[in-house]
Design an enzyme around this catalytic site. Structure first.
Site, PDB file in Angstrom:
ATOM      1  N   ASP A 134       3.366   6.279  -3.017  1.00 35.88           N
ATOM      2  CA  ASP A 134       3.112   7.479  -3.787  1.00 35.88           C
ATOM      3  C   ASP A 134       3.222   6.998  -5.314  1.00 35.88           C
ATOM      4  OD1 ASP A 134       2.630   8.707  -1.500  1.00 35.88           O
ATOM      5  OD2 ASP A 134       3.875  10.506  -1.916  1.00 35.88           O
TER       6      ASP A 134
ATOM      7  N   CYS B 117       8.090   4.959   4.218  1.00 37.35           N
ATOM      8  CA  CYS B 117       7.643   5.972   3.273  1.00 37.35           C
ATOM      9  C   CYS B 117       7.172   7.200   3.454  1.00 37.35           C
ATOM     10  CB  CYS B 117       6.779   5.147   2.481  1.00 37.35           C
ATOM     11  SG  CYS B 117       7.740   3.761   1.423  1.00 37.35           S
ATOM     12  N   ASP B 118       6.821   7.850   2.312  1.00 41.93           N
ATOM     13  CA  ASP B 118       6.543   9.200   2.392  1.00 41.93           C
ATOM     14  C   ASP B 118       5.892   9.960   3.513  1.00 41.93           C
ATOM     15  OD1 ASP B 118       7.737   8.739   0.011  1.00 41.93           O
ATOM     16  OD2 ASP B 118       6.865   9.943  -1.096  1.00 41.93           O
ATOM     17  N   LYS B 119       4.525   9.631   3.934  1.00 43.69           N
ATOM     18  CA  LYS B 119       3.834  10.119   4.819  1.00 43.69           C
ATOM     19  C   LYS B 119       3.828   9.316   6.117  1.00 43.69           C
ATOM     20  CE  LYS B 119       2.979  12.608   1.231  1.00 43.69           C
ATOM     21  NZ  LYS B 119       3.693  11.581   0.274  1.00 43.69           N
TER      22      LYS B 119
ATOM     23  N   CYS C 233      12.359   3.840  -2.325  1.00 44.93           N
ATOM     24  CA  CYS C 233      13.106   4.055  -3.490  1.00 44.93           C
ATOM     25  C   CYS C 233      14.540   4.814  -3.361  1.00 44.93           C
ATOM     26  CB  CYS C 233      12.249   5.168  -4.367  1.00 44.93           C
ATOM     27  SG  CYS C 233      10.535   4.436  -4.797  1.00 44.93           S
TER      28      CYS C 233
ATOM     29  N   GLU D  19       0.324  14.403  -5.252  1.00 38.90           N
ATOM     30  CA  GLU D  19       1.773  14.813  -5.799  1.00 38.90           C
ATOM     31  C   GLU D  19       1.989  14.305  -7.212  1.00 38.90           C
ATOM     32  OE1 GLU D  19       5.093  13.193  -2.907  1.00 38.90           O
ATOM     33  OE2 GLU D  19       5.201  11.734  -4.596  1.00 38.90           O
TER      34      GLU D  19
ATOM     35  N   SER E 273       6.727  15.251  -6.564  1.00 43.85           N
ATOM     36  CA  SER E 273       7.306  14.027  -6.020  1.00 43.85           C
ATOM     37  C   SER E 273       8.826  14.621  -5.535  1.00 43.85           C
ATOM     38  CB  SER E 273       7.428  12.973  -6.949  1.00 43.85           C
ATOM     39  OG  SER E 273       8.524  12.052  -6.482  1.00 43.85           O
TER      40      SER E 273
END
Length: 548
Positions: free
Chosen positions: A78, A119-121, A191, A439, A465
């Site tokens: 992202d 990670c995010d998704k 992150c 985002e 985010s």
């Protein structure tokens, strides 16, 4: 075994022949086939080390008597996709990841599988697949990045975005931007703050779908590799036990995860991902559940972006098990893939730092991390990370500055035309309107970097985010492209944000709202390929932006 469909009996000679070409032997044909969904790539720092973790998972599977069979799935960063058209592909990738796992696991009749993710998704996509396929599965999240350091001060990706805002305001030089850029992300891992990737890792462990300690163990730690090997051994045991995800994860497991989410102050993106995952497990979770739990669960640890600590600090304090210990009275005693129940994990945990992870009697905030607001601007709800909002901005009355895209808002912020008392309204960026519900970290971080996070609010039908802080309200539903009230807001309208009272309102009459909406002509951005399909299938953000 399920894999007997491709390896047992004379009629399966053709598929066995192909399996032999892949290196399998006669002995392997009697073992469970275990898939490893590997989201490795050498673009995303959260994923660059996953091949090494996969090797440990493979060893564990082989030690336990299984056959490891790995395959790849996509992963979007992202942070790299942020601020350009690539961000529109991030949320849709969640659905693609779930589909990829379903395709590979079912087409090859695997007996069980491990999701190696970060990670995010990717993590929610794999969890969705676990509920959908419902054969033995376990997640291995790749672990957080270490924080960067400049002059003994910790830095992370959020620091880079915010120093850009400081530069735009004339408070940082180009050289200082470069210094932060080079130091903030020192190496492999997701992150380092409690942004979406690490939030979802914590909730995966809390709902019982990863091994104890997995969520917060750093990507660079020896313990992460020990957990990877143990994950490989455990999936074979789950196959032999016949323990499928829906026999482990219940609706109460999701309530446990949301309880942990509120206590740690997780990303607002969980309000999209948990309902989507729950739906694949046959459970109904809506925004009201988040808000009701938030009102009764205090915020116990203050992690970035809203606080001073990073994931490494939470890990040192005891990680998710220590959070469960603090929350024990608020949790249900559900099963987990470890074979232990939640109370047993909580009772065995140690809270090693009572300041990083406070008690229920001494929280950082009396309410949980996320609040859901309603009103004539958001009849179906809107989401804010209240644990990252200063007390000064919990109630705010301001004038609307209206933008029909993120780009337009960034230009205005960069030109310093946003001033104290403004409410930046960014619309036509929802699931359908984006499409893809991009985002936003550039506008929020620039405002924070310019020193305006206590004087300017943002609202959007898009999303923010997990690194966002300040009064930034996203997921406004219905979205503008679906005829939602945010489409009727005009420049200079008075907007009320009242987080304690859970209100988001524009001060116009119902009659005026109706009249304005009758005059609105929805914007339709030209898209093709997967974004065109996504726009046709995706539902409201208030339902998790699920594709139906």
């Amino acid at each position: 075994m399920r894999s007997d469909q491709v390896k047992k009996g004379l009629a399966k000679a053709p598929s066995r022949s192909l399996l032999r070409a892949s290196g399998l032997t006669d002995e392997d044909m009697d073992k469970p086939f275990i898939g490893i969904a590997n989201s490795f790539n050498d673009i995303v720092p959260g994923h660059i080390h996953l091949n090494r973790l996969v090797e440990e998972v493979r060893r564990g599977i082989e030690e336990a008597g299984g056959v490891p069979l790995s395959f790849g799935v996509p992963a979007v960063c992202d942070g790299i996709a942020m601020g350009h058209s690539g961000m529109r592909f991030s949320l849709p990738s969640r659905e693609s990841i779930a589909d990829c796992v379903e395709l590979m696991v079912n087409a090859h009749a695997l007996d069980g599988w491990v999701g190696v993710t970060n990670c995010d998704k990717v993590t929610p996509g794999m969890l969705m697949a676990a509920g959908r396929i419902n054969i033995p599965a376990i997640m291995l999240t790749g672990g957080p990045m270490e924080a960067g350091i400049i002059d003994d001060e910790k830095k992370d990706l959020q620091s880079v975005f915010e120093v850009l805002g400081a530069h735009a305001a004339g408070n940082a030089t180009a050289e200082e931007v470069l210094q932060v850029e080079c130091a903030a992300c020192p190496g492999e891992g997701s992150c380092s703050g409690l942004f979406t990737a690490n939030t979802m890792a914590c909730l995966t462990e809390a709902m019982g779908m990863s091994l104890t300690g997995c969520a917060t163990s750093l990507a660079t730690s020896d313990r992460k590799y020990e957990i990877a090997r143990a994950t490989g051994r455990r999936i074979v045991e789950l196959v032999r036990e016949g323990s499928a995800p829906r026999s482990i994860v219940t609706r109460d497991s999701f309530l446990n995860a949301i309880t942990v989410d509120m206590a740690i102050g997780g990303s607002t993106n969980t309000a999209l991902h948990i309902p989507a995952v729950a739906s694949e497990f046959g459970a109904d979770i809506d925004l009201g559940v988040f808000d009701s739990i938030s009102r009764t669960v205090p915020h116990l640890t203050s992690l970035r972006p809203g606080g001073p600590y990073h994931l490494a600090d939470l890990d040192r304090a005891g990680g998710v098990p220590a959070v469960l210990k603090r929350l024990r009275e608020k949790l249900s005693n559900e099963n987990t893939v470890t074979g232990k129940r939640i109370y047993e994990i909580a009772d065995e945990a140690i809270v090693a730092d009572p300041e990083v992870l406070r008690s229920m009697e001494n929280p950082f905030h009396q309410e949980g991390g996320i609040a859901v607001l309603y009103g004539n601007l958001a009849p179906e709800g809107a989401v804010v990370k209240q644990s990252a909002v200063s007390s000064k901005m919990m109630r705010f009355l301001g004038r609307a500055r209206v933008f029909d895209s993120e780009d337009a808002a960034i230009k205005a912020i960069s030109a310093q035309s946003i001033v104290k008392g403004d409410v930046v309204v960014i619309r036509n960026e929802g699931p359908k309107g984006g499409p893809g519900m991009p985002e936003m970290l550039f506008p929020t971080s620039m405002i924070a970097g310019m020193g305006l996070s206590d004087d300017v609010a943002l609202i959007t039908d898009g999303r923010f985010s997990g690194a966002t802080r300040g009064p930034c309200i996203g997921h406004v539903s219905p979205e503008a492209s679906a005829g939602g009230p945010i489409a009727a807001v005009r420049e200079g309208d008075e907007i009320l944000i009242d987080i304690p009272a859970r209100k988001l309102e524009v001060h116009i009459s119902d009659k005026e709202m109706e009249q304005r909406l009758s005059e609105v002509r929805p914007m339709e951005k030209k898209v093709s390929g997967m974004l065109s399909k996504y726009r046709k299938l995706v539902t409201s953000a208030s339902r998790g932006a699920i594709c139906r």
